[in-house]
Design a protein around this motif. Sequence first.
Motif, PDB file in Angstrom:
ATOM      1  N   HIS A  89      -2.967   4.459  10.049  1.00  0.00           N
ATOM      2  CA  HIS A  89      -3.601   2.767  10.171  1.00  0.00           C
ATOM      3  C   HIS A  89      -2.920   2.178   9.374  1.00  0.00           C
ATOM      4  CE1 HIS A  89      -5.843  -0.597   9.306  1.00  0.00           C
ATOM      5  NE2 HIS A  89      -6.238   0.095   8.386  1.00  0.00           N
ATOM      6  N   LEU A  90      -2.373   2.521   8.189  1.00  0.00           N
ATOM      7  CA  LEU A  90      -1.827   2.691   7.131  1.00  0.00           C
ATOM      8  C   LEU A  90      -0.419   2.293   8.025  1.00  0.00           C
ATOM      9  CD1 LEU A  90      -2.584   4.583   4.316  1.00  0.00           C
ATOM     10  CD2 LEU A  90      -3.235   2.487   4.400  1.00  0.00           C
ATOM     11  N   LYS A  91       0.476   2.745   8.568  1.00  0.00           N
ATOM     12  CA  LYS A  91       1.212   2.618   9.426  1.00  0.00           C
ATOM     13  C   LYS A  91       1.667   1.269  10.321  1.00  0.00           C
ATOM     14  CE  LYS A  91       3.381   6.558   9.290  1.00  0.00           C
ATOM     15  NZ  LYS A  91       4.300   8.097   9.875  1.00  0.00           N
ATOM     16  N   SER A  92       0.374   0.471  10.702  1.00  0.00           N
ATOM     17  CA  SER A  92      -0.008  -0.309  11.559  1.00  0.00           C
ATOM     18  C   SER A  92       0.654  -1.113  12.105  1.00  0.00           C
ATOM     19  CB  SER A  92      -1.228  -0.403  11.987  1.00  0.00           C
ATOM     20  OG  SER A  92      -2.328  -0.802  11.161  1.00  0.00           O
TER      21      SER A  92
ATOM     22  N   VAL B  31       1.051  -0.934  -0.043  1.00  0.00           N
ATOM     23  CA  VAL B  31       0.078  -0.321  -0.178  1.00  0.00           C
ATOM     24  C   VAL B  31       0.938   1.410   0.033  1.00  0.00           C
ATOM     25  CG1 VAL B  31      -1.892   1.704   1.378  1.00  0.00           C
ATOM     26  CG2 VAL B  31      -1.260  -1.262   1.174  1.00  0.00           C
ATOM     27  N   SER B  32       0.214   2.453  -1.314  1.00  0.00           N
ATOM     28  CA  SER B  32       1.120   3.183  -1.031  1.00  0.00           C
ATOM     29  C   SER B  32      -0.108   4.757  -0.577  1.00  0.00           C
ATOM     30  CB  SER B  32       1.830   3.737  -2.314  1.00  0.00           C
ATOM     31  OG  SER B  32       1.653   3.344  -3.074  1.00  0.00           O
TER      32      SER B  32
ATOM     33  N   ARG C  62       6.131   7.644   2.873  1.00  0.00           N
ATOM     34  CA  ARG C  62       6.606   8.400   2.879  1.00  0.00           C
ATOM     35  C   ARG C  62       6.977   9.605   3.527  1.00  0.00           C
ATOM     36  NH1 ARG C  62       2.446  11.932  -1.271  1.00  0.00           N
ATOM     37  NH2 ARG C  62       3.741  13.986  -0.567  1.00  0.00           N
ATOM     38  N   TYR C  63       6.238   8.964   4.419  1.00  0.00           N
ATOM     39  CA  TYR C  63       6.621  10.342   5.759  1.00  0.00           C
ATOM     40  C   TYR C  63       7.580   9.319   6.448  1.00  0.00           C
ATOM     41  CZ  TYR C  63       2.461  12.306   4.039  1.00  0.00           C
ATOM     42  OH  TYR C  63       1.641  12.531   2.852  1.00  0.00           O
TER      43      TYR C  63
ATOM     44  N   ASP D 265      16.232  11.452  -2.561  1.00  0.00           N
ATOM     45  CA  ASP D 265      15.985   9.944  -3.528  1.00  0.00           C
ATOM     46  C   ASP D 265      15.129   8.797  -3.442  1.00  0.00           C
ATOM     47  OD1 ASP D 265      17.934  10.947  -5.681  1.00  0.00           O
ATOM     48  OD2 ASP D 265      19.686  10.459  -5.027  1.00  0.00           O
ATOM     49  N   GLU D 266      15.468   8.431  -1.701  1.00  0.00           N
ATOM     50  CA  GLU D 266      14.664   7.327  -1.145  1.00  0.00           C
ATOM     51  C   GLU D 266      12.825   7.624  -1.512  1.00  0.00           C
ATOM     52  OE1 GLU D 266      17.187   5.873   2.109  1.00  0.00           O
ATOM     53  OE2 GLU D 266      16.044   7.095   2.215  1.00  0.00           O
ATOM     54  N   ILE D 267      12.152   9.073  -1.493  1.00  0.00           N
ATOM     55  CA  ILE D 267      11.065   9.319  -1.751  1.00  0.00           C
ATOM     56  C   ILE D 267      10.896   9.115  -2.614  1.00  0.00           C
ATOM     57  CG2 ILE D 267       9.429  11.678  -1.293  1.00  0.00           C
ATOM     58  CD1 ILE D 267      11.203  12.706   1.412  1.00  0.00           C
TER      59      ILE D 267
END
Length: 213
Positions: free
Chosen positions: A66-69, A50-51, A77-78, A85-87
């Motif tokens: 929730h996405l970070k759970s 998921v992105s 991205r955060y 470059d990583e982003i």
Amino acid sequence: MDKNVLWVNEQRILRTIKALEKNNMNGYMVASNVDLISKIEELISPKSKVSCGGSMTLFETGVIDHLKSGRYEFLDRYKEGLTQDEIKEIFRQSFLSDAYVTSTNAITENGEIYNVDGNGNRVAAMLYGPDKVIIVAGVNKIVPNVEEAIIRTKEYASPINAKRLNKETPCTKIGRCVECNSDNRICNEYTLIKRQIDKNRIHVIFLNDNLGY
């Protein structure tokens, strides 16, 4: 919010959902942030890649948390300490994700999705790549037509977002768009999604609340 205002807003959401369905997209109305997360869990299987697109709405509703759970393989991205470059690589990998979660600048009551981007990573993923696109939107994002979507984004959303991002643009000084040629301009990529070929790709989840910009 006044119960009569809520009722009128609810009718706007329901009209917009019907229009989205005519355009081969899916719409839902949820009553709370808890119900929103439940709907997202229903749409995205555990362990999916998921992105997400940049969005104040996702932060306000708890979607980013929730996405970070740990439920998903989240392309974060955060994450602190990421280089540019990583982003950039996360943005590229987003095209290969199972689901892309974002908000939008405006949705018309005719079931059209309008967005303006700075470098285009968000609108590009909404247009093509991820198997599913899940858009979370407050009722404040609904407008009557494309003309009003353009006005809303130009006169309201874009100056506020430029201010949020600390951009050195004229709109962050005077609070309105002047169609600048600044190198810091965030209004570069304009897209309108009118219809989808794949009926199961775009899902719009509405809350009867004012969210984001």
